[in-house]
Design a protein around this motif. Sequence first.
Motif, PDB file in Angstrom:
ATOM      1  N   CYS A   1     -16.786  10.071   0.942  1.00 50.01           N
ATOM      2  CA  CYS A   1     -15.674  10.082  -0.017  1.00 50.01           C
ATOM      3  C   CYS A   1     -14.500  10.832   0.606  1.00 50.01           C
ATOM      4  CB  CYS A   1     -16.092  10.740  -1.327  1.00 50.01           C
ATOM      5  SG  CYS A   1     -17.479   9.951  -2.160  1.00 50.01           S
ATOM      6  N   ALA A   2     -14.140  10.439   1.806  1.00 47.29           N
ATOM      7  CA  ALA A   2     -13.172  11.201   2.606  1.00 47.29           C
ATOM      8  C   ALA A   2     -11.733  10.816   2.279  1.00 47.29           C
ATOM      9  CB  ALA A   2     -13.455  10.997   4.090  1.00 47.29           C
ATOM     10  N   LEU A   3     -11.356  10.970   0.993  1.00 43.29           N
ATOM     11  CA  LEU A   3      -9.990  10.736   0.552  1.00 43.29           C
ATOM     12  C   LEU A   3      -9.466  12.018  -0.095  1.00 43.29           C
ATOM     13  CD1 LEU A   3     -10.439   7.212  -1.122  1.00 43.29           C
ATOM     14  CD2 LEU A   3      -9.458   7.678   1.129  1.00 43.29           C
ATOM     15  N   ASP A   4      -8.162  12.052  -0.355  1.00 41.06           N
ATOM     16  CA  ASP A   4      -7.567  13.198  -1.035  1.00 41.06           C
ATOM     17  C   ASP A   4      -7.864  13.061  -2.526  1.00 41.06           C
ATOM     18  OD1 ASP A   4      -6.066  15.188  -2.163  1.00 41.06           O
ATOM     19  OD2 ASP A   4      -4.142  14.501  -1.352  1.00 41.06           O
TER      20      ASP A   4
ATOM     21  N   LYS B   1     -18.960   6.626  -3.710  1.00 40.79           N
ATOM     22  CA  LYS B   1     -18.819   6.221  -2.310  1.00 40.79           C
ATOM     23  C   LYS B   1     -18.370   4.769  -2.202  1.00 40.79           C
ATOM     24  CE  LYS B   1     -23.689   4.976  -1.409  1.00 40.79           C
ATOM     25  NZ  LYS B   1     -24.891   5.325  -0.595  1.00 40.79           N
ATOM     26  N   THR B   2     -18.814   3.918  -3.141  1.00 43.96           N
ATOM     27  CA  THR B   2     -18.393   2.517  -3.133  1.00 43.96           C
ATOM     28  C   THR B   2     -16.912   2.394  -3.451  1.00 43.96           C
ATOM     29  OG1 THR B   2     -20.604   1.796  -3.813  1.00 43.96           O
ATOM     30  CG2 THR B   2     -18.807   0.238  -4.143  1.00 43.96           C
ATOM     31  N   GLU B   3     -16.457   3.149  -4.434  1.00 43.01           N
ATOM     32  CA  GLU B   3     -15.047   3.101  -4.811  1.00 43.01           C
ATOM     33  C   GLU B   3     -14.156   3.624  -3.696  1.00 43.01           C
ATOM     34  OE1 GLU B   3     -12.138   4.174  -8.578  1.00 43.01           O
ATOM     35  OE2 GLU B   3     -14.122   5.106  -8.480  1.00 43.01           O
ATOM     36  N   CYS B   4     -14.562   4.717  -3.074  1.00 38.18           N
ATOM     37  CA  CYS B   4     -13.768   5.254  -1.962  1.00 38.18           C
ATOM     38  C   CYS B   4     -13.692   4.258  -0.808  1.00 38.18           C
ATOM     39  CB  CYS B   4     -14.351   6.576  -1.481  1.00 38.18           C
ATOM     40  SG  CYS B   4     -14.020   7.958  -2.608  1.00 38.18           S
ATOM     41  N   ALA B   5     -14.794   3.586  -0.540  1.00 41.24           N
ATOM     42  CA  ALA B   5     -14.794   2.582   0.532  1.00 41.24           C
ATOM     43  C   ALA B   5     -13.875   1.424   0.180  1.00 41.24           C
ATOM     44  CB  ALA B   5     -16.219   2.085   0.767  1.00 41.24           C
TER      45      ALA B   5
ATOM     46  N   ASP C   1      -4.752   7.644   3.824  1.00 42.71           N
ATOM     47  CA  ASP C   1      -4.639   9.072   4.153  1.00 42.71           C
ATOM     48  C   ASP C   1      -3.535   9.758   3.351  1.00 42.71           C
ATOM     49  OD1 ASP C   1      -6.659   8.794   6.008  1.00 42.71           O
ATOM     50  OD2 ASP C   1      -5.291   8.461   7.688  1.00 42.71           O
ATOM     51  N   ASP C   2      -2.553   8.972   2.883  1.00 38.41           N
ATOM     52  CA  ASP C   2      -1.430   9.539   2.125  1.00 38.41           C
ATOM     53  C   ASP C   2      -1.588   9.363   0.621  1.00 38.41           C
ATOM     54  OD1 ASP C   2      -0.093  10.139   4.560  1.00 38.41           O
ATOM     55  OD2 ASP C   2       0.547   8.036   4.691  1.00 38.41           O
ATOM     56  N   LEU C   3      -2.706   8.813   0.214  1.00 41.67           N
ATOM     57  CA  LEU C   3      -2.926   8.464  -1.184  1.00 41.67           C
ATOM     58  C   LEU C   3      -3.676   9.577  -1.913  1.00 41.67           C
ATOM     59  CD1 LEU C   3      -2.706   5.989  -3.192  1.00 41.67           C
ATOM     60  CD2 LEU C   3      -5.043   5.430  -2.469  1.00 41.67           C
TER      61      LEU C   3
ATOM     62  N   PRO D   1       0.804  -1.229   0.000  1.00 37.71           N
ATOM     63  CA  PRO D   1       0.000   0.000   0.000  1.00 37.71           C
ATOM     64  C   PRO D   1       0.833   1.274   0.000  1.00 37.71           C
ATOM     65  CG  PRO D   1      -1.000  -1.608   1.444  1.00 37.71           C
ATOM     66  CD  PRO D   1       0.308  -2.197   0.994  1.00 37.71           C
ATOM     67  N   GLU D   2       1.927   1.278   0.757  1.00 37.02           N
ATOM     68  CA  GLU D   2       2.742   2.495   0.850  1.00 37.02           C
ATOM     69  C   GLU D   2       3.529   2.782  -0.430  1.00 37.02           C
ATOM     70  OE1 GLU D   2       5.017  -0.851   3.028  1.00 37.02           O
ATOM     71  OE2 GLU D   2       2.934  -0.160   2.797  1.00 37.02           O
TER      72      GLU D   2
END
Length: 402
Positions: free
Chosen positions: A366-369, A303-307, A318-320, A285-286
């Motif tokens: 969708c709480a991603l960057d 929302k499905t993809e973000c999950a 969080d870093d992606l 992942p990193e």
Amino acid sequence: MKRVVITGAGTINALGKSVPATLEAMREGRCGIGPLDIRDVDRLSVRIGGQVLDYDPEDHFNRQQIVLYDRFTQFTLLAAKEAIAQSGLVFEGDLAAHAGVVLGTAGGGVTTWDDNYRAVYEEGKNRVHPFVVPKLMNNASASHLSMEYNLKGPTFTVATACSSSNHAMGQAFHMIRSGMTRAMVTGGSESMLCFGGVKAWEGLRVMSKDACRPFSLGRNGMVQGEGAGIFVFEEYDHARARGAEILAEVVGFAMTSDASDIVMPSKQGAARAIGAAMADARLNPEDVGYVNAHGTGTAANDKTECAAVADVFGHHADDLMISSTKSMHGHVIGGTGAVELLACIMALRDGVIAPTIGYEEPDPECALDVVPNEAREAKVDAVLSNAFAFGGLNAVLALRRA
């Protein structure tokens, strides 16, 4: 297992009629979505799209070719010309005997279907042109491409809705990696922006009438686009021996089926495809810095993809960085993964992450960057390209910086 690299890229889409023009538009966060210029647009409730404007087939093809080439085939040949020229490959002898074409398209010659249904049902004609079937068949673009460039190896078309081009590029990757061939021309194309094509999508009630706003809280649907993305995949040692420029390395691929619903996406199916592509590429992942999302702008997909991404990446999510270029060029359906692969190459080669434009308000689901509205400079060594299709068919590619 052979290593596989990309040595040529070509495109035509709503953002540009070449790779440099498209990447410039992506860097600027330009929107290629606008009012449709098609017949009977006033009868549509959805009147926007990522259309290739200022395009005249007669500027590129003679009258005999136009009789045979549907718009999706024309786009394929134009993008392929750019890609093969950049690769510097000449297909002759043993290379020609084994090199082939794998392309993705969901609908094939939709504009040809549309024109000829009009002729028969609306205008009352009892005959159509003898070449209607060769023009509309899904494999037309792959066949014409093979004939144009003397590609005599494995040649076929993949039709898996919105995952078509990712599935096609995955097959090309496997063929080279296994040693079956040293080079393949691959990617995808689509041109559904005609009255019947848009009207059919209207029936699904997933279309936006104003804009594509992936991951934004106020998003209200997808927007169709059109175009093609074509690439030359080549065995690494073969490319290096001839001094070819390497754009990126393809290092992994995976595909899964949700086996659950014909239109609703599944977090589990998407997550299995993402995780399996990373495992195939031997990526942790990193290691992954950017994901080009399927990101259609529908409430369900985003929302499905973000999950799914959050599940696979865990605390590294969080870093992606994750973005959807469909916000700029629209959803190119069967060709969309191919056009979007250009953003992945730009991230790896140029250190520029294409933005998700039209982003207005964060969605807690969708709480991603999502790289909102403006491109970002960032060095990344590995990226993923997601494609998730109706029918629950998922295809994810993994690439590394060359």
